[in-house]
Design a protein around this motif. Structure first.
Motif, PDB file in Angstrom:
ATOM      1  N   ARG A 185       6.305   4.516   7.049  1.00 54.32           N
ATOM      2  CA  ARG A 185       7.469   3.219   6.467  1.00 54.32           C
ATOM      3  C   ARG A 185       8.553   2.915   7.614  1.00 54.32           C
ATOM      4  NH1 ARG A 185       8.059   1.626   1.572  1.00 54.32           N
ATOM      5  NH2 ARG A 185       7.445   3.511  -0.121  1.00 54.32           N
ATOM      6  N   ARG A 186       8.868   3.198   8.795  1.00 51.00           N
ATOM      7  CA  ARG A 186       9.467   3.300   9.558  1.00 51.00           C
ATOM      8  C   ARG A 186       8.711   2.427  10.895  1.00 51.00           C
ATOM      9  NH1 ARG A 186      11.386   8.269  10.141  1.00 51.00           N
ATOM     10  NH2 ARG A 186      10.121   9.239  11.821  1.00 51.00           N
ATOM     11  N   PHE A 187       7.184   2.790  11.064  1.00 51.79           N
ATOM     12  CA  PHE A 187       6.770   2.213  11.708  1.00 51.79           C
ATOM     13  C   PHE A 187       6.650   0.357  11.051  1.00 51.79           C
ATOM     14  CE2 PHE A 187       1.976   0.970  14.132  1.00 51.79           C
ATOM     15  CZ  PHE A 187       3.277   1.402  14.567  1.00 51.79           C
ATOM     16  N   VAL A 188       5.904   0.135  10.172  1.00 47.41           N
ATOM     17  CA  VAL A 188       5.907  -1.266   9.478  1.00 47.41           C
ATOM     18  C   VAL A 188       6.976  -1.601   9.950  1.00 47.41           C
ATOM     19  CG1 VAL A 188       5.535  -2.434   7.587  1.00 47.41           C
ATOM     20  CG2 VAL A 188       3.593  -0.223   7.912  1.00 47.41           C
ATOM     21  N   GLN A 189       8.470  -1.045   9.648  1.00 48.03           N
ATOM     22  CA  GLN A 189       9.455  -1.754  10.086  1.00 48.03           C
ATOM     23  C   GLN A 189       9.904  -2.286  11.208  1.00 48.03           C
ATOM     24  OE1 GLN A 189      11.138  -2.322   6.323  1.00 48.03           O
ATOM     25  NE2 GLN A 189      12.474  -3.872   8.129  1.00 48.03           N
TER      26      GLN A 189
ATOM     27  N   ASP B 194       5.350  12.985   1.960  1.00 54.42           N
ATOM     28  CA  ASP B 194       6.180  12.463   2.105  1.00 54.42           C
ATOM     29  C   ASP B 194       6.446  11.853   2.702  1.00 54.42           C
ATOM     30  OD1 ASP B 194       6.479  14.746   1.185  1.00 54.42           O
ATOM     31  OD2 ASP B 194       7.706  14.498  -0.131  1.00 54.42           O
ATOM     32  N   PHE B 195       6.594  12.991   3.780  1.00 51.76           N
ATOM     33  CA  PHE B 195       7.090  12.633   5.038  1.00 51.76           C
ATOM     34  C   PHE B 195       6.415  11.031   6.286  1.00 51.76           C
ATOM     35  CE2 PHE B 195       9.162  17.397   5.932  1.00 51.76           C
ATOM     36  CZ  PHE B 195      10.268  16.920   4.635  1.00 51.76           C
ATOM     37  N   PHE B 196       5.155  12.168   5.842  1.00 51.98           N
ATOM     38  CA  PHE B 196       4.121  11.037   6.353  1.00 51.98           C
ATOM     39  C   PHE B 196       4.207   9.259   6.594  1.00 51.98           C
ATOM     40  CE2 PHE B 196      -0.498   8.501   6.909  1.00 51.98           C
ATOM     41  CZ  PHE B 196       0.043   8.410   7.682  1.00 51.98           C
TER      42      PHE B 196
ATOM     43  N   ASN C  35       0.694  -1.191  -0.043  1.00 54.58           N
ATOM     44  CA  ASN C  35      -0.272  -0.078  -0.028  1.00 54.58           C
ATOM     45  C   ASN C  35       0.771   1.267   0.105  1.00 54.58           C
ATOM     46  OD1 ASN C  35      -2.518  -1.137   2.050  1.00 54.58           O
ATOM     47  ND2 ASN C  35      -2.483  -1.841  -0.048  1.00 54.58           N
ATOM     48  N   LEU C  36       2.066   1.202   1.040  1.00 50.74           N
ATOM     49  CA  LEU C  36       3.068   2.327   1.317  1.00 50.74           C
ATOM     50  C   LEU C  36       3.639   2.458  -0.471  1.00 50.74           C
ATOM     51  CD1 LEU C  36       4.178   1.678   4.838  1.00 50.74           C
ATOM     52  CD2 LEU C  36       2.796   3.484   3.278  1.00 50.74           C
ATOM     53  N   HIS C  37       3.689   1.487  -1.211  1.00 50.28           N
ATOM     54  CA  HIS C  37       4.693   1.775  -2.281  1.00 50.28           C
ATOM     55  C   HIS C  37       3.343   2.684  -3.097  1.00 50.28           C
ATOM     56  CE1 HIS C  37       7.915   0.948  -5.102  1.00 50.28           C
ATOM     57  NE2 HIS C  37       7.097   0.208  -6.140  1.00 50.28           N
ATOM     58  N   ARG C  38       2.229   1.880  -2.996  1.00 49.94           N
ATOM     59  CA  ARG C  38       1.369   2.495  -4.375  1.00 49.94           C
ATOM     60  C   ARG C  38       1.026   3.808  -4.282  1.00 49.94           C
ATOM     61  NH1 ARG C  38      -4.522   0.596  -5.041  1.00 49.94           N
ATOM     62  NH2 ARG C  38      -4.187   2.502  -6.680  1.00 49.94           N
ATOM     63  N   MET C  39       1.183   4.702  -2.586  1.00 53.01           N
ATOM     64  CA  MET C  39       0.682   5.658  -2.596  1.00 53.01           C
ATOM     65  C   MET C  39       2.297   7.012  -2.937  1.00 53.01           C
ATOM     66  SD  MET C  39      -1.360   4.106   1.157  1.00 53.01           S
ATOM     67  CE  MET C  39      -1.837   6.679   1.416  1.00 53.01           C
ATOM     68  N   GLU C  40       3.227   6.007  -2.646  1.00 55.25           N
ATOM     69  CA  GLU C  40       4.188   6.475  -3.292  1.00 55.25           C
ATOM     70  C   GLU C  40       4.250   7.009  -5.021  1.00 55.25           C
ATOM     71  OE1 GLU C  40       8.832   6.938  -1.704  1.00 55.25           O
ATOM     72  OE2 GLU C  40       8.010   5.078  -1.853  1.00 55.25           O
TER      73      GLU C  40
END
Lengths: 758, 552
Positions: free
Chosen positions: A334-338, A327-329, A262-267
């Protein structure tokens, strides 16, 4: 009939009334007058729903100046349909007697899936696809696009509804989901948006618990309700579980993988917008600075979810600076998922408090508590800005943000449990990070705070003093009613032994014993040959039901049972279960007779009635304890012990017995109905277990029926059925009246009625 | 009497297997004589027709030779094989007539209640039906005994007036359709020979129909593959292989096997057609049990929402879900099919026809469903009915099944008692004073004076109504008379006499019916019958006289 309770004229759509219905109304009126909350336990089969509906509607009718509104919450959609059907009858009666002045508007509200009439959207399989399908056709940017380009599909129902503008209203009346759909089709208006709009104007709203309890839904639907509401939670014996589920989230490997996608697509989307339409991202940034979040300037069909359960400051405060830019969000997420991925890689079970968890997130991922708290709203703002319509694809990242917001918001009443595998299947690696809520009062608190009267009622609320503690509120009325019976039309029995005198129980060490399985089978076999029409059996779990039915099949007992009655089984597949249930009813209707195998904590036990010939006997095989080794359950028990001083054992027994009582309590619909209940486990004969059953069952449980074997139970069943077949005097004989007519009500003032009742 | 004699070549066989003795069969009006070609042969026959109770013959077109089988009253039989069917037919007709003639003579009557009569060809089924009727109805039996055994009427005549009774019985019988068995198909246990690993399943068309009904995928596959792609035997072999794999409950093995063999995979996979049907059916399900709607409403079912392993829920294995079929699923499906009932009307002979008939039926059903708009209304009404609390209000006309009266007497008796009581009760109520009565009388007289007499005094319509009601009663008198303790003259009689009287009454009625139905007398047969009836009736009269003497 029509009668007075103090200053209120009550319109009741039947010629007679049960005395307990009358006193239920009296208590309820007291609570309404006092503008406080109340807790009422009344046995099933005494017409709770109709008593409640007719008192509240009559109360409103007698005080035309008060803008009192009834919000009726059911657990399931089918209970909602039943409630609306009763309300329809009542409404017809009131209109007949009072004329058009009694007209009210009552709507049932459900999700798009149950209300949509657009065949293109409806072809989708599940709720989320329907939601997304609807959004694809009705989102404001899609419609704006369609204006320029006629090739873009829109929903004609929604367009017509929008065009009708303020003229799109429902005429007064009672609308079930079916009626709403029919009305929408006829007018060409979208029933879903119409119903949501009418919620503001309706006098009675019927919907499911989640619309008030789940913060994610409550925001859209219920935020504009006025304080002068009577909120009713019907069948509320499980309300604490619903509350804690509403605030619990679990994260699994699949979730994290999906979230990464999802994050990838939003990016990608953000990059696209940066190239084509950067002004939009900037506008969002401005909005977030002003702290508007999502409110005010967004249209009804775009509204996302808001959070009444969350503190108000979220609404007022500006979103923290570090996540204002899109993009900051995304980087934060991303960090949180990691970080979560790392936590899932554990070998051992870990348990943590939210405070410790947030601290470790701050340390290792550099995300502070305030940022976490805003994740949910920030995500939805972003998705709206990015004009994402296929929301069902983005469930995973929504879950993650949900989790982040809850962890960031609540410091107590929660714990985070990470389990590498399920104890029942230690060889299957399936790590789960569970944020589990322990405090039921958190989710329901805004409801108690916002509304004038909250009524919690059910057939089983014993012990009645426990619920105010669990939900943390002060009822002005808290009462438990007994049932006055014209004849002994319920027959509870405790069966402890099979016909070979060996004990039966679903205790973990003996549930798979051949003798127990066989004795349970023989019990059912004997009963199917004696009892007419429908029989319902409840098992403690799906796996146990599977095991026992398979072994009955192998030993040929099942075949013998099938010679007497057709067999239907509840499965985990809801569609199949629904069809099985429908067929079961038809088999009972046509006289073929049938047995329904069900699970005590399953969907069927939750709200399906087995009244009249649909259930002449319920057999509860075993005591439906929860799986006590569950880490989540243990954490909750610990919390209950520390906070409310409730002993673990007591709570487990209470929970199991309310479940059992709920299962067997569904056989009675009225005093003319009759049914038997067999508790087939030797542990029921012990006082500490048995005494947790609701009073109306206990009062019919004779001492002679406490320790039966199969052959004795069969004998009792035969006698009971023979007795029930005899004609009887409906109004009750002797000093105690069990059915009051108009005359009886008029004859007695309140005092003498109470004399008669107690 | 057409031809007084028939002579044909035929072979006489003592049993079916006997090759037979060639010879000449000669039939005269009261007897038949068989003379073998070979004069030394022992099978010389000379039998009178009155000993012959019935005859059977092979049908033309069947591959059997033209045989005629005559049964005698000792249970033995004579079988003749003719050279051609026309020969057989001539002889059969002749035999039919001859036996009929001999039966008419009262010599055949022997006092035993044998319902069969030699003069007509009746199937055993019909015979059984008659016996059953007689057994059930004692009155009929008595009548039968008196009239038929007594030789006044022939069997055929007796039953001819009761065709309706027979028809009703037989039509009722044919309408009853057999449903599916309650037992599951999986209960078909294979037979093993004990020595090898081979197992044998025996399939009957009935079982096949059930398999097709319960498993649409198998049905579709059968229509598709048999006989173009594989033989029926191969098909079922594959099917049972798949069943075996299921029974081992080894989803992994099933998946592996399915990957190799695409046809086998059809049986192993979950049934798509069923799933589609289920989706269709769920739309018409009673909304008060529809749990599927919850799923659309329930925000708890979102993935990763709520509590995952809280101990209240069960664990689900999602692996190999495609190849996992549970007993629960089978049970539900089986019960649903049994409940629906068997709807295929074809003779269960050939698998192919069964399969096709079922497919046709399905098409019709789905077409019906598409056009079915009223179903929803029905559901709504049902919900409204169910939600009512039954004992809180007076029942509004419960849907009662029409009463089926087996013995009309009981019913009419009870009715009469009510009818008799009613006016009595009214009489008690009105205790007018003589003054009031007089006043009312005077009023009516003055009214008549003013208006004049209506002409006619009674309206024709009213008169007709009264007349009808009265004559209706007359037709019932038989039942009213003789049973009601208070009102009947007959009750003053001793019960045996009463029984006797009633019996005579019924038999006279029967005789009269036959008597009048014989007019106009156009044949000697009818003349004889009328005479017999007249004699029988005249015999009853003295018996009645005796009765009356006994009483007085």
């Amino acid at each position: 009939m029509k009668f007075e309770i103090e200053d209120v004229t009550v319109y009741f759509p039947y010629d007679n009334i049960y005395p307990e219905q009358y006193s239920y109304m009296v208590e309820l009126k007291r609570a309404l007058d006092a503008r406080g909350h109340c807790l009422l336990e009344m046995p099933t089969g005494t017409g709770k729903t109709i008593a409640l509906l007719s008192l509240i509607t009559s109360y409103v009718l007698s005080k035309p100046q008060s803008p009192l509104k009834l919000v009726y919450c059911t657990r399931t959609v089918h209970e909602m349909e039943k409630t609306l059907a009763e309300l329809k009858k009542l409404h017809d009666y009131q209109v007949k007697h009072l004329g058009p002045a009694a007209r009210i508007l009552a709507v049932g509200l459900s999700s798009r899936k149950n209300l949509c009439v657009n065949p293109r959207v409806l072809s989708a399989e599940n709720r989320d696809s329907v939601d997304a399908g609807c959004r694809k056709l009705t989102a404001s940017w899609v419609r704006a696009l369609a204006e320029k380009n006629p090739g873009v599909p829109t929903c004609e129902f929604f367009e017509d509804y929008e065009r009708a503008g303020s003229g799109a209203v429902l005429p007064p009346g009672v609308y079930t989901l079916q009626d709403l759909r029919a009305f929408g089709k006829q007018k060409g208006w979208c029933p879903y948006y119409l119903a949501r709009h009418m919620v503001q104007l309706a006098n009675v709203i019927v919907y499911s618990y989640q619309y008030l309890l789940d913060p994610k839904v409550a925001g859209i639907i219920s935020k504009e309700m006025q304080r002068e509401c009577v909120v009713v939670f019907d069948e509320a014996h499980n309300i604490d579980n619903v509350c804690i589920e509403a605030l619990s989230v679990c994260v699994r490997r699949q979730t994290l993988e999906g979230a990464t996608r999802n994050l990838h697509r939003m990016e990608q989307e953000i990059d696209r917008f940066k190239a084509t339409d950067e002004s939009r991202l900037r506008a969002e940034y401005q909005r977030l600075v002003e702290g508007l979040a999502l409110r005010g300037d967004l249209r009804v069909n775009d509204t996302w979810l808001a959070n009444p359960a969350l503190p108000d400051d979220i609404l007022k405060e500006a979103v923290p600076g570090n996540i204002r830019r899109a993009d900051f969000f995304l980087r934060v997420l991303r960090r949180f998922v990691q970080y979560l991925k790392g936590r899932l890689e554990t070998e051992n079970v870990e348990k943590e408090s939210p405070v410790a968890f947030v601290a470790s997130v701050t340390n290792q991922a550099g995300i502070d508590q305030k940022t976490l708290k805003f994740c949910y709203d920030r995500l939805h703002s972003l998705m709206m800005t990015l004009e994402i319509t296929d929301t069902d694809e983005f469930l995973h990242i929504q879950t993650i943000c949900d989790f982040a917001t809850l962890v960031g918001t609540y410091a107590r009443g929660f714990s985070i449990i990470i389990e590498p595998f399920d104890e029942r299947m230690p060889d299957v690696q399936d790590p789960v990070l569970q944020l589990s809520c322990h405090d039921a009062s958190l989710a329901i608190k805004p409801v108690f705070d916002r509304f004038q009267t909250v009524v919690i009622t059910s057939g089983t609320l014993s012990p009645i003093d426990l619920y105010p503690r669990l939900l943390n509120f002060n009822p002005v009325v808290s009462r438990s009613f007994t049932m006055s019976l014209t004849r002994d039309c319920i027959c509870p029995m405790v069966l402890t032994r099979g016909s070979d005198q060996l004990p039966v129980s679903t205790k973990f060490d003996m549930r798979s014993d051949l003798s127990v399985v066989r004795n349970y089978g023989r019990l059912l076999l004997e009963m199917v040959s004696v009892v007419p029409d429908g029989i319902v059996c409840f098992f403690v779990s799906y796996s146990y039901m599977d095991e026992i039915v398979n072994s009955w099949n192998e030993s040929g007992i099942l075949k013998e049972i099938m010679q007497h009655k057709l067999v239907f089984i509840e499965t985990q597949d809801v569609v199949e279960t629904t069809l099985a249930l429908d067929n079961y009813r038809r088999a009972c209707d046509c006289g073929r007779g049938a047995v329904f195998f069900s699970v005590a904590r399953g969907k069927v036990a939750e709200g399906i009635d087995f009244d009249r010939h649909y259930g002449r006997l319920v057999i509860m095989f075993g005591i439906p304890f929860q799986y006590t080794l569950s880490k989540i359950l243990l954490a909750r028990l610990e919390y209950l012990r520390d906070t409310f001083q409730i002993k673990e054992g007591d709570f487990l027994t209470f929970d199991a017995l309310r479940q059992a009582a709920q299962c067997v309590g569904r056989v009675i619909r009225s005093k003319a109905d009759y049914g038997m209940m067999i508790f087939a486990d030797k542990r029921y004969s012990r006082h500490d277990k048995r005494s947790k059953l609701p009073g109306w069952i206990l009062s019919h449980l004779r001492d002679a029926h406490l320790n039966l074997s199969t052959d004795m139970a069969v004998y009792i069943a035969r006698e009971f059925l023979r007795k029930m077949a005899q004609p009887y005097d409906k109004a009750g004989s002797g000093g105690k009246k069990t059915l009051l007519s108009q005359e009886d009500i008029e004859k007695m003032g309140d005092g003498s009625l109470n004399d008669m009742l107690y | 009497m057409a031809s007084a004699q028939v002579i044909k070549r035929a072979k006489y066989k003592t049993t079916v297997k006997d090759p037979g003795t060639a010879g000449v069969l000669k039939m005269a009006w009261d007897r038949f004589i068989f003379t073998p070609n070979h004069p030394n042969s022992a099978s010389n026959l000379d039998v009178e027709f009155r000993f012959i109770k019935g005859h059977k013959n092979t049908k033309e077109g069947s591959n059997k030779p033209p045989w005629l089988n005559l049964t005698n009253d000792q249970g033995g039989s004579y079988i003749f094989e003719f050279e051609s069917y026309p020969d057989l037919h001539t002889c059969r007709d002749f035999v039919g007539k001859s036996i009929g003639r001999s039966g008419e003579t009262p010599t055949a009557a022997s006092g035993k209640t044998d319902a069969s009569l030699p003069d007509e060809q009746i199937s055993t089924a019909e015979l059984e039906l008659r016996i059953k009727l007689l057994r059930e109805n004692s009155e009929l039996q008595k009548l039968h005994k008196q009239l038929v055994i007594g030789g006044i009427l022939t069997e055929a005549e007796f039953w001819a007036t009761r065709k309706k009774l027979l028809d009703r019985e037989s039509s009722r019988k044919s309408k009853q359709r057999v449903g599916f068995k309650s037992a599951m198909i999986s209960d078909i246990k294979p037979a093993t020979d004990g020595r090898t690993n081979k197992v044998t399943f025996s399939l009957t068309p009935e079982v096949i129909l059930q398999i097709f009904a319960e498993k649409p995928a198998v049905h579709a596959a059968f229509l598709k593959y048999v006989p173009n792609k594989m033989t029926e035997k191969d098909f079922w072999t594959k099917y049972f292989k798949a069943e075996y794999l299921h029974s081992t409950r080894n989803a992994v093995a099933a998946a592996a096997e399915a990957a190799e063999d695409e046809e086998l995979a059809i049986f192993l996979r979950n049934d798509d057609i069923l799933a589609k049907e289920a989706r269709q059916k769920i739309r018409r399900v009673d909304p008060t049990v529809n749990m599927e709607a919850d799923q659309g409403d329930d925000y708890m079912h979102l993935p990763d929402h709520g509590l995952f392993r809280d101990g209240g829920k069960d664990i689900i294995e999602s692996q190999y879900e495609l190849y996992r079929r549970t007993l629960a699923h089978d049970l539900n499906r089986h019960a649903a099919v049994v409940l629906e009932g068997r709807t295929v009307e074809v003779e269960l002979e050939d698998t192919r026809t069964v399969a096709e008939a079922l497919a046709k039926l399905k098409r019709v059903e789905s077409a019906n469903e598409d056009s079915d708009g009223t179903a929803n209304q029905g559901i709504l009404e049902r919900i409204a009915r169910i939600t009512e609390i039954e004992d809180l209000q007076a029942s509004h006309g419960p849907p009662l099944a029409p009463l089926c009266i087996k013995d009309p007497r009981d019913y009419f008796d009870s009715q009469q008692v009510i009818a008799v009581k009613a006016p009595a009760a009214e009489g008690k109520k009105c205790n007018l004073s003589s003054r009031e009565a007089y006043g009312s009388l005077r009023d009516s007289i003055s009214q008549t004076k003013q208006m004049g007499l209506l002409n006619p005094v009674v309206k024709t319509k009213d008169a007709l109504q009264v007349f009808n009601a009265l004559s209706h009663d007359i037709s019932r008198t038989k039942y009213d008379v003789g049973k009601n303790p208070q009102d009947s003259v007959l009750d003053k009689l001793p019960s045996t006499t009463k029984e006797q009287l009633l019996h005579h009454w019924t038999s006279i009625q029967e005789l009269l019916r036959h008597f009048w139905s014989s007019y106009p007398i156009t044949s000697s047969y009818l003349y004889a019958k009328v005479n017999r009836l007249k004699d029988a009736m005249s015999q009853i009269y003295p018996q009645l006289e005796v009765c009356s003497l006994l009483i007085s």
